[in-house]
Design a protein around this motif. Structure first.
Motif, PDB file in Angstrom:
ATOM      1  N   ASP A 559       0.747  -1.104   0.024  1.00 28.19           N
ATOM      2  CA  ASP A 559      -0.178   0.532  -0.493  1.00 28.19           C
ATOM      3  C   ASP A 559       0.944   1.458   0.039  1.00 28.19           C
ATOM      4  OD1 ASP A 559      -2.201  -1.463   0.054  1.00 28.19           O
ATOM      5  OD2 ASP A 559      -2.438  -1.708   2.019  1.00 28.19           O
ATOM      6  N   VAL A 560       1.666   1.657   1.017  1.00 26.77           N
ATOM      7  CA  VAL A 560       3.251   2.703   0.871  1.00 26.77           C
ATOM      8  C   VAL A 560       3.197   2.810  -0.326  1.00 26.77           C
ATOM      9  CG1 VAL A 560       4.618   3.379   1.728  1.00 26.77           C
ATOM     10  CG2 VAL A 560       3.495   2.781   3.718  1.00 26.77           C
ATOM     11  N   LEU A 561       4.189   1.651  -0.599  1.00 30.75           N
ATOM     12  CA  LEU A 561       4.383   1.866  -2.844  1.00 30.75           C
ATOM     13  C   LEU A 561       3.088   2.373  -3.524  1.00 30.75           C
ATOM     14  CD1 LEU A 561       6.552  -0.947  -2.685  1.00 30.75           C
ATOM     15  CD2 LEU A 561       7.147   0.976  -2.497  1.00 30.75           C
ATOM     16  N   GLU A 562       1.842   1.622  -3.510  1.00 29.18           N
ATOM     17  CA  GLU A 562       1.322   1.903  -4.104  1.00 29.18           C
ATOM     18  C   GLU A 562       0.350   3.712  -3.925  1.00 29.18           C
ATOM     19  OE1 GLU A 562      -2.267   0.058  -3.927  1.00 29.18           O
ATOM     20  OE2 GLU A 562      -1.963  -1.275  -5.299  1.00 29.18           O
ATOM     21  N   GLN A 563       1.259   4.490  -2.580  1.00 31.17           N
ATOM     22  CA  GLN A 563       0.079   5.648  -2.289  1.00 31.17           C
ATOM     23  C   GLN A 563       1.430   6.563  -2.563  1.00 31.17           C
ATOM     24  OE1 GLN A 563       0.304   5.333   1.925  1.00 31.17           O
ATOM     25  NE2 GLN A 563      -1.562   3.379   1.932  1.00 31.17           N
ATOM     26  N   HIS A 564       2.556   5.725  -3.440  1.00 30.35           N
ATOM     27  CA  HIS A 564       4.314   7.039  -3.172  1.00 30.35           C
ATOM     28  C   HIS A 564       4.045   6.379  -4.737  1.00 30.35           C
ATOM     29  CE1 HIS A 564       4.823   8.824   0.371  1.00 30.35           C
ATOM     30  NE2 HIS A 564       4.211   7.958   0.579  1.00 30.35           N
ATOM     31  N   PRO A 565       3.832   6.901  -5.828  1.00 32.45           N
ATOM     32  CA  PRO A 565       3.792   6.544  -7.312  1.00 32.45           C
ATOM     33  C   PRO A 565       5.196   7.154  -7.315  1.00 32.45           C
ATOM     34  CG  PRO A 565       2.220   8.628  -6.998  1.00 32.45           C
ATOM     35  CD  PRO A 565       2.768   7.725  -5.674  1.00 32.45           C
ATOM     36  N   GLU A 566       6.026   7.990  -6.463  1.00 29.93           N
ATOM     37  CA  GLU A 566       7.064   8.866  -6.971  1.00 29.93           C
ATOM     38  C   GLU A 566       8.041   7.606  -6.883  1.00 29.93           C
ATOM     39  OE1 GLU A 566       6.392   9.754  -2.797  1.00 29.93           O
ATOM     40  OE2 GLU A 566       5.315   9.860  -4.815  1.00 29.93           O
ATOM     41  N   ILE A 567       8.012   6.578  -6.077  1.00 23.88           N
ATOM     42  CA  ILE A 567       8.775   5.778  -5.567  1.00 23.88           C
ATOM     43  C   ILE A 567       9.531   4.748  -7.076  1.00 23.88           C
ATOM     44  CG2 ILE A 567       9.942   3.749  -3.987  1.00 23.88           C
ATOM     45  CD1 ILE A 567       8.337   5.288  -2.232  1.00 23.88           C
ATOM     46  N   LYS A 568       9.981   4.928  -7.546  1.00 23.63           N
ATOM     47  CA  LYS A 568      10.190   3.962  -8.165  1.00 23.63           C
ATOM     48  C   LYS A 568      10.780   2.476  -8.417  1.00 23.63           C
ATOM     49  CE  LYS A 568       7.992   6.757 -11.217  1.00 23.63           C
ATOM     50  NZ  LYS A 568       7.021   6.192 -11.785  1.00 23.63           N
ATOM     51  N   LEU A 569      12.270   2.533  -7.450  1.00 26.06           N
ATOM     52  CA  LEU A 569      12.569   1.084  -7.260  1.00 26.06           C
ATOM     53  C   LEU A 569      13.128   1.935  -5.575  1.00 26.06           C
ATOM     54  CD1 LEU A 569      14.255  -0.992  -8.751  1.00 26.06           C
ATOM     55  CD2 LEU A 569      16.069   0.055  -9.251  1.00 26.06           C
ATOM     56  N   VAL A 570      12.916  -0.244  -5.068  1.00 28.61           N
ATOM     57  CA  VAL A 570      13.215   0.007  -3.493  1.00 28.61           C
ATOM     58  C   VAL A 570      14.238  -1.294  -3.996  1.00 28.61           C
ATOM     59  CG1 VAL A 570      12.502  -1.366  -1.612  1.00 28.61           C
ATOM     60  CG2 VAL A 570      11.523   0.386  -2.837  1.00 28.61           C
ATOM     61  N   GLU A 571      15.760  -1.630  -3.466  1.00 25.42           N
ATOM     62  CA  GLU A 571      16.738  -2.858  -2.791  1.00 25.42           C
ATOM     63  C   GLU A 571      16.360  -3.065  -1.356  1.00 25.42           C
ATOM     64  OE1 GLU A 571      21.268  -2.749  -3.889  1.00 25.42           O
ATOM     65  OE2 GLU A 571      20.754  -1.374  -1.206  1.00 25.42           O
ATOM     66  N   VAL A 572      16.023  -4.515  -1.949  1.00 26.39           N
ATOM     67  CA  VAL A 572      15.606  -5.440  -0.399  1.00 26.39           C
ATOM     68  C   VAL A 572      16.732  -5.660  -0.309  1.00 26.39           C
ATOM     69  CG1 VAL A 572      14.370  -7.459   0.259  1.00 26.39           C
ATOM     70  CG2 VAL A 572      13.038  -5.994  -1.967  1.00 26.39           C
ATOM     71  N   ARG A 573      17.581  -5.325   0.789  1.00 27.52           N
ATOM     72  CA  ARG A 573      18.503  -5.502   1.283  1.00 27.52           C
ATOM     73  C   ARG A 573      18.659  -6.587   2.559  1.00 27.52           C
ATOM     74  NH1 ARG A 573      21.418   0.642   2.925  1.00 27.52           N
ATOM     75  NH2 ARG A 573      20.955   1.390   0.405  1.00 27.52           N
ATOM     76  N   GLY A 574      19.610  -7.521   2.507  1.00 27.06           N
ATOM     77  CA  GLY A 574      20.197  -8.945   3.466  1.00 27.06           C
ATOM     78  C   GLY A 574      21.382  -8.745   3.809  1.00 27.06           C
ATOM     79  N   HIS A 575      21.756  -9.120   4.945  1.00 32.43           N
ATOM     80  CA  HIS A 575      22.268  -9.107   5.948  1.00 32.43           C
ATOM     81  C   HIS A 575      22.744 -10.495   7.153  1.00 32.43           C
ATOM     82  CE1 HIS A 575      22.525  -4.318   5.640  1.00 32.43           C
ATOM     83  NE2 HIS A 575      21.637  -4.568   4.980  1.00 32.43           N
ATOM     84  N   ALA A 576      23.763 -10.731   7.299  1.00 31.99           N
ATOM     85  CA  ALA A 576      24.110 -11.564   8.372  1.00 31.99           C
ATOM     86  C   ALA A 576      25.203 -11.178   9.363  1.00 31.99           C
ATOM     87  CB  ALA A 576      24.583 -12.971   7.696  1.00 31.99           C
ATOM     88  N   ASP A 577      24.963 -12.168   9.866  1.00 31.58           N
ATOM     89  CA  ASP A 577      26.160 -12.010  11.220  1.00 31.58           C
ATOM     90  C   ASP A 577      27.308 -12.427  10.835  1.00 31.58           C
ATOM     91  OD1 ASP A 577      26.020 -14.963  11.427  1.00 31.58           O
ATOM     92  OD2 ASP A 577      24.420 -14.714  13.553  1.00 31.58           O
ATOM     93  N   ASP A 578      28.362 -12.319  11.779  1.00 35.21           N
ATOM     94  CA  ASP A 578      30.061 -12.752  11.465  1.00 35.21           C
ATOM     95  C   ASP A 578      29.709 -13.897  11.569  1.00 35.21           C
ATOM     96  OD1 ASP A 578      30.139 -12.165  13.999  1.00 35.21           O
ATOM     97  OD2 ASP A 578      31.052 -11.781  13.785  1.00 35.21           O
TER      98      ASP A 578
END
Length: 644
Positions: A559-578
């Motif tokens: 819904d947030v991405l639909e409400q913000h059509p100006e947002i064209k690309l979102v990066e899904v960032r994955g992280h891990a511990d050491d």
């Protein structure tokens, strides 16, 4: 037409011993009778002018005269020409097609004259399909295919000679034609052209419809049109050429001439024509071993009188009739022709006189109008005749020097602004109609936007200061709300009651949560997840790697991405511990990012708006000393990396 004669006769007492007597029916013995002088001379002249059959045959066989001769002496002019049998030097147009269907009937084209008259070919009717195509107003290509649909006759019973008599329909010889006009324009009084026909042996042998061999017919043409621009005109044509045969038949010279009166601008054409042929040798036209069919007067000559009428569109109907002028082989007693043709633009049709042009409709013809594209007034000055007034806007600056001749303005030393209204911002929109006279803008049909910078939502707040450039709102001193509606996200809550005015949410007792999504917040360029996503260590597939994400969290992101059509690309960032080596951590982080991206796509987020990337253990948010800290570092974050 032929007449029989022989070197011997069954009725003669002085015949040589070698002569084979003929049956008694072939001749009659007449009592001698003296003829007066004039009658004797006339009889001699008639005998010389009639063709004759000379036969000499062996005692044990009768020669057979086979009809390998095209009896048809009429070669129709190509489709589009003015006459029936005499071609024209005219071409007319480029890529203009024309065609006709003609029926041509010849009566008694081959007769035997002597003691009695007998008809070998009594009737011959051809159905012809003819088409032509003009090229570059100079060349004409044509094709003519005849079909002998009617042939009849009888063997005259000449002793010792048998004749091949036609009795069935047959195809004729296909004719291809090429003509090139050398001199004179189309419709000119005098034109010269060269042409040729090539005949292909498509007729069956012995059918009197063809000659069983190729033949060519080069010819020269002269002609033209007199008084071509008048409703009543006169066309004429003459031709001379030759027929060069590849068969045993002799070559011949051809000739023709004709004229027609043209009425009603090609509505009706009426006129006579004469055509014929003359063999170049006395070689028999039809022969067999021991027998020949020759003619003492071999000139073929026919005359026709024809008429054509043009109906609506390109349809044309015609008819002609005439008689033979000689007794030569192939010359009929009379000939009848019927024709139906079509031509979209006859080359002989003169163009109708165009009305004098007045493009601007000011009543002054273009030939005398000095301003043909602009309505004006009459003037004694030829350079201004038909031009508008010298100062159309009445601002005192003459049009010849007025940079804005239809809009009043003051004079100026700047020639680009002389006579133009003031324009302080220099955007080309005069101040009197410029809604933003001190801001450079662009012309607009909306008075409130004319001369102003862009305002996409038309709320009067320029895009460059509009916090909601695609949502119509009101101006506000709060720059974050300038040009925005009171309820931006449409959740029914207005600031200050709405803590998240750009994201839909429900009313909440906590003012910091009222009107906000329950699971996410947009902070700077991050779409923050308020409930962390849990990961399972060493999971082999998505359901093992990531605990199922709650539906309401996925829905909030969508819904947030639909409400913000100006947002064209979102990066899904994955992280891990050491824990583990860096390569393993990078791989598991990428798998976590890919898994969350798939969850979001399944929830309805367009896949082109999401990209997944693993960062391994390079960006921890906790020290990695306790199990709880390590759990915090095993995370996924959403960051906005491209906006409109």
């Amino acid at each position: 037409m032929i007449s029989p004669s022989s070197t011997c006769s069954a009725c003669s007492s002085t015949s040589p011993p070698s002569c084979s007597p003929r049956p008694a029916r072939s001749c009659r013995r007449l009592p001698p009778r003296a003829l007066p002088g004039p009658a004797l001379a006339a009889a001699a002249l008639a005998a010389l002018s009639l063709p004759r059959l000379a036969s000499a045959q062996p005692a044990d066989a009768s020669p057979v005269i086979v009809g390998d001769l095209a009896l048809e002496q009429l070669e129709p002019a190509p489709a589009g020409d003015a006459l029936f049998g005499v071609p024209s030097p005219s071409v007319g147009g480029h890529l203009v097609p024309r065609a006709f269907l003609m029926f041509d009937y010849a009566h008694n084209p081959l007769e035997l004259h002597g003691d009695r008259t007998a008809t070998i070919v009594s009737s011959q009717g051809f159905l012809r399909l003819d088409a032509s195509l003009s090229l570059v107003d100079r060349l004409l290509v044509s094709v003519d295919m005849p079909f002998a649909v009617l042939q009849a006759g009888d063997d005259p019973g000449t002793p010792g000679v048998a004749y091949h008599v036609p009795s069935s329909a047959a195809a004729g010889d296909l004719r291809l034609g090429l003509r090139g006009r050398l001199f004179g324009a189309d419709h000119a009084p005098f034109q010269v052209a060269l042409g040729t026909y090539l005949f292909f042996p498509t007729a069956p042998a012995g059918s009197y419809a063809g000659e069983g061999a190729f033949r060519g017919a080069p010819h020269v043409l002269v002609g033209g049109r007199l008084n071509g621009s008048s409703p009543v005109s006169f066309v004429w044509s003459a031709t001379a050429g030759a027929v060069l045969r590849g068969s045993d038949n002799p070559n011949s010279l051809t000739f023709g001439a004709g004229a027609a009166l043209v009425l009603g601008r090609e509505r009706l054409r009426v006129g006579p024509e004469l055509y014929g042929a003359l063999p170049t040798s006395d070689k028999p036209m039809l022969s067999a071993p021991g027998a020949n069919v020759t003619a003492s007067a071999p000139v073929n000559a026919e005359v026709l009188l024809g008429a054509r009428v043009r109906l609506l569109g390109g349809l044309e109907l015609g008819a002609a009739g005439g008689s033979g002028l000689s007794n030569a082989i192939g010359t009929p007693a009379f000939r009848l022709i019927a024709l139906a043709g079509w031509s979209p633009a006859p080359p002989d049709e003169p163009a109708a006189k165009a009305r004098p042009a007045d493009r601007d409709g000011d009543g002054i013809l273009d030939g005398a109008d000095a301003c043909t594209g602009t309505r004006g007034i009459a003037s004694d000055d030829r350079t201004r005749h038909g031009c508008p007034r010298a100062d159309r806007d009445g601002d005192g600056v003459l049009d010849v020097a007025d940079a804005c001749p239809t809009t009043p303005g003051p004079s100026s030393l700047d020639l680009t602004k002389n006579g133009c209204p003031p324009d302080r911002d220099g955007d080309g929109v005069a101040d009197v109609v410029d809604a933003c006279p001190d801001l450079r803008g662009a012309p607009s049909a909306a008075p409130r936007q004319n001369g102003c910078p862009g305002d996409a939502d038309g709320d009067g707040v320029l895009d460059r200061v509009d916090a909601c450039p695609k949502l119509a709102g009101e101006s506000s001193p709060d720059r974050s709300r300038n040009g925005c509606p009171e309820d931006i996200d449409g959740d029914g809550l207005k600031p200050p009651e709405d803590a998240c005015p750009r994201e839909k949410g429900a009313r909440d007792p906590d003012p910091a949560q009222s009107g906000c999504p329950r699971n996410i917040r947009i902070r700077d360029r991050e779409i923050a997840l308020l409930r962390p996503i849990r990961f399972v260590m060493y999971g082999r597939d998505r359901k093992d790697t990531v605990e199922p994400i709650p539906d309401d969290m996925l829905t909030d992101v969508r819904d947030v991405l639909e409400q913000h059509p100006e947002i064209k690309l979102v990066e899904v960032r994955g992280h891990a511990d050491d824990a583990g080596d860096p390569a393993f951590n990078l791989r598991i982080a990428q798998e976590r990012a890919d898994a969350v991206r798939l969850w979001l796509i399944e929830a309805g987020v367009p896949k082109e708006k999401l990209v997944a990337k693993g960062y391994g253990d390079t960006d921890p948010i906790a020290p990695n000393r306790t199990q709880e800290d390590r759990q915090k570092n095993r995370r996924v974050q959403l960051f906005i990396i491209q906006e409109e």
